[in-house]
Design a protein around this motif. Structure first.
Motif: not given
Length: 223
Positions: A6-7, A9-11, A13-14, A56, A59-60, A63
């Protein structure tokens, strides 16, 4: 999904979304915009599998739906990337290693074309006819072309980061050991002989030479 997934993937994607909105979208290329977010989802899906790829992707996409300057209904791109992430995850190799770049490149082209068609189809359902004015054929061609050109610089790096974050032995021991063996074991001239084998051969030759010299010396003494 695990916390490290999660960490990471979030980084990723952002970062991909920021680069796509602030850099790629401002290039004003003809046709589609290079989809760095799509390539990031593909790279993660090829490591995490179909379930992780779908999560993923959702979520992407969500966003991207909420981030400015989004001008479409929320959830539209989330649905597209969720489906694409799931399907790309089905192409994950069983042993974790890719035998060639042909498979990932085919996945990139199929994802670029499929995401454009799915996005246009969902848009038609909600009354968005922007794709008709731009030209769907032009969008399909340029989307596949741009993503295919950008993929070699994005997808392998995303996959390597995902494997390393999971403490995958293929990323730590397999890849590093293989590269070290290739670097240290093969001659740069490309003869196909290993340095270790050459050393062993030199040792054998030296031992034979010592035996031959000893035999000659003994023969002299007998005389």
């Amino acid at each position: 999904m695990r916390f490290n997934r999660m960490l990471l993937s979030t980084a990723l994607v952002v970062v991909a979304l920021v680069l796509q909105v602030s850099v790629l979208a401002r290039l004003h290329l003809p046709g589609a915009v290079p989809d760095l977010l799509l390539l990031t989802v593909l790279g993660l899906a090829l490591v995490y599998g179909h379930v992780g790829g779908a999560l993923v992707g959702f979520g992407a996409g969500l966003l991207a739906d909420l981030a400015p300057p989004a001008d479409h209904a929320a959830g539209r791109y989330a649905l597209v990337l969720c489906v694409i992430g799931y399907l790309a995850g089905l192409a994950k190799p069983d042993n974790g290693q890719l035998r060639s770049a042909t498979g990932p490149m085919a996945v990139v082209v199929a994802a670029a074309v499929g995401s454009t068609l799915l996005y246009a189809g969902v848009g038609a359902l909600v009354g968005d006819t922007a794709a008709r004015h731009v030209g769907l054929t032009n969008l399909l061609f340029t989307a596949a072309l741009y993503d295919l050109l950008l993929a070699p610089f994005v997808v392998p790096g995303i996959m390597a980061l995902a494997r390393r974050a999971e403490n995958d032995p293929l990323a730590e021991t397999g890849g590093a050991g293989k590269s070290a063996d290739v670097a240290a074991g093969w001659i740069s001239s490309g003869t196909g002989l290993r340095i270790g084998s050459q050393r062993g051969g030199l040792r054998v030759k030296a031992a034979k030479a010592r035996v031959a010299r000893a035999g000659r010396i003994k023969g002299v003494k007998r005389l």
